[in-house]
Design a protein around this motif. Sequence first.
Motif, PDB file in Angstrom:
ATOM      1  N   LEU A 323     -31.065   4.537  20.960  1.00  0.00           N
ATOM      2  CA  LEU A 323     -31.883   3.509  21.615  1.00  0.00           C
ATOM      3  C   LEU A 323     -32.699   4.091  22.764  1.00  0.00           C
ATOM      4  CD1 LEU A 323     -29.316   0.553  21.673  1.00  0.00           C
ATOM      5  CD2 LEU A 323     -31.285   0.849  20.143  1.00  0.00           C
ATOM      6  N   TYR A 324     -32.119   5.051  23.477  1.00  0.00           N
ATOM      7  CA  TYR A 324     -32.838   5.669  24.597  1.00  0.00           C
ATOM      8  C   TYR A 324     -34.075   6.422  24.102  1.00  0.00           C
ATOM      9  CZ  TYR A 324     -33.765   8.973  28.406  1.00  0.00           C
ATOM     10  OH  TYR A 324     -34.358   9.731  29.387  1.00  0.00           O
ATOM     11  N   LEU A 325     -33.921   7.194  23.024  1.00  0.00           N
ATOM     12  CA  LEU A 325     -35.068   7.925  22.492  1.00  0.00           C
ATOM     13  C   LEU A 325     -36.122   6.958  21.952  1.00  0.00           C
ATOM     14  CD1 LEU A 325     -33.271  10.893  20.667  1.00  0.00           C
ATOM     15  CD2 LEU A 325     -34.294  10.854  22.955  1.00  0.00           C
ATOM     16  N   TRP A 326     -35.668   5.857  21.369  1.00  0.00           N
ATOM     17  CA  TRP A 326     -36.625   4.827  20.926  1.00  0.00           C
ATOM     18  C   TRP A 326     -37.403   4.263  22.105  1.00  0.00           C
ATOM     19  CZ3 TRP A 326     -35.961  -0.339  22.484  1.00  0.00           C
ATOM     20  CH2 TRP A 326     -36.958  -1.213  22.019  1.00  0.00           C
ATOM     21  N   VAL A 342     -27.822   3.252  30.932  1.00  0.00           N
ATOM     22  CA  VAL A 342     -26.731   2.748  30.089  1.00  0.00           C
ATOM     23  C   VAL A 342     -26.152   3.865  29.220  1.00  0.00           C
ATOM     24  CG1 VAL A 342     -26.163   1.205  28.168  1.00  0.00           C
ATOM     25  CG2 VAL A 342     -27.567   0.374  30.058  1.00  0.00           C
ATOM     26  N   ALA A 343     -27.054   4.623  28.566  1.00  0.00           N
ATOM     27  CA  ALA A 343     -26.601   5.654  27.626  1.00  0.00           C
ATOM     28  C   ALA A 343     -25.868   6.782  28.330  1.00  0.00           C
ATOM     29  CB  ALA A 343     -27.797   6.203  26.842  1.00  0.00           C
ATOM     30  N   PHE A 344     -26.487   7.321  29.364  1.00  0.00           N
ATOM     31  CA  PHE A 344     -25.933   8.517  29.991  1.00  0.00           C
ATOM     32  C   PHE A 344     -25.036   8.184  31.181  1.00  0.00           C
ATOM     33  CE2 PHE A 344     -26.172  12.536  32.436  1.00  0.00           C
ATOM     34  CZ  PHE A 344     -25.766  13.407  31.440  1.00  0.00           C
ATOM     35  N   GLY A 345     -25.437   7.203  31.959  1.00  0.00           N
ATOM     36  CA  GLY A 345     -24.677   6.881  33.159  1.00  0.00           C
ATOM     37  C   GLY A 345     -23.382   6.142  32.892  1.00  0.00           C
ATOM     38  N   VAL A 346     -23.384   5.267  31.871  1.00  0.00           N
ATOM     39  CA  VAL A 346     -22.220   4.417  31.619  1.00  0.00           C
ATOM     40  C   VAL A 346     -21.447   4.865  30.375  1.00  0.00           C
ATOM     41  CG1 VAL A 346     -21.408   2.075  31.177  1.00  0.00           C
ATOM     42  CG2 VAL A 346     -23.335   2.451  32.739  1.00  0.00           C
TER      43      VAL A 346
END
Length: 449
Positions: A323-326, A342-346
């Motif tokens: 989702l982040y790359l999208w 959300v992806a990396f921090g959590v």
Amino acid sequence: MSVPADSPAPPGQPRKAATAAWIGSALEYYDFFIYGSAAALIFPEVFFDESDPATATLLSLATFGVAYAARPVGALFLGHFGDRLGRKKIMVFTLILMGVSTFLIGCLPTRAQVGTLAPVLLVLCRVLQGISAAGEQASANSMTLEHAPPHRRGFFTSFTLSGTQGGQLLATLVFIPVAALPEEQLLSWGWRVPFWMSVAVAVVGFVIRRKLEETPAFERQAAAEGVAKLPLAVLLREHWADVLRVIGGALVASVSTIFTVWALSYATSDTVGMSRSAMLWVGALANLVALAAIPLWATLSDRIGRRPVFVIGAAGSAVTMFLYLWAISTGSYPLTLLLGIVAFGVVYSAANGVWPAFYGEMFSTRVRLSGMAIGTQIGFAVAGFAVTFAARIAGPNGDDWFAVGLFTAALCVPPVIAALSARETARVPTERLGERSQREAAQPETVTA
């Protein structure tokens, strides 16, 4: 002098060990990650052929992976001496080596000055960084785990990874004003400043770590049974399956390298066009959130176990990184910022925060540093070159984010399998970690300390 089996760590030593692990890892990985930012933003123009930007970027990202290739070799040597000489000596050595090699990168001549010798010297310094990093986390994790109260090993060992994220945050914050410099100043002297600052890194880290005491668990092992002459032989004989699990689990680090390097390069490319400073802030804020999330996830693992928390992080990262790359591909900075946090921090912090205890608890004291160093560094070597593979998978224009997202998700599958096949060790007493089964009667060859 023998150490009683039930002797506790000296008062305050668990916190002192955790603090030293945090600060040392933060300082060490500041050095390691400023290279990642430079490899994505600066080095293609400074050390490689500017006439072919795509190839220059690919080669620059490959030098980022070179350190990961060197790490398994460094793990063999540093793991061996760490299990024979103690955790403290390795922690001091790795910090000094990282500081010196990073400072030297800041002193290197450019391709315009010395031609192809410039990238050769760059790779050599990067190899030294990789050797240093090979022993850093394993020695710091072993130190904190063996000093920690049995019911809080997850929390205390998470300080090593909090330190790693802190170093990554510091590296990003340092590069934000550097990246904002005028192009001429940035490419001439500006990029060198973060590398020169590693002198202070080495001095501060040395002062902190030289005052640490060796762990009671290592001293008990050395006094009672001696240390293994060849820790690697003992490791492969008694813990080969756990080494394979750690290798598989360590592939989850691909999430970090894709996020830190490839996604940064993609977002700031002509295809998407986001600014360098804006994307560096995504990394900075995600790491800031991770500083809080890592100890929380680790504390949860002390309550419910290592396996479920690790699986949440690995499986969740497969989805959230896609989702982040999208989000980057849409060109929407607010969406990119939100999903990056959300992806990396959590989500990624769940796996990142628990693996120091999860991996370390698989091994006995006499081979713990070797087991963690060798297992993680082989897995991390794949993760390091994941950036290079991603650059190739992304196609000639470097914009196939969908393929890179699937590639990242696929690399999250082995960690899930490794975790589900592992023993749950959160409530196993420290002195019983890594015990051999009753069927194994042969004793390892040892030498008194």
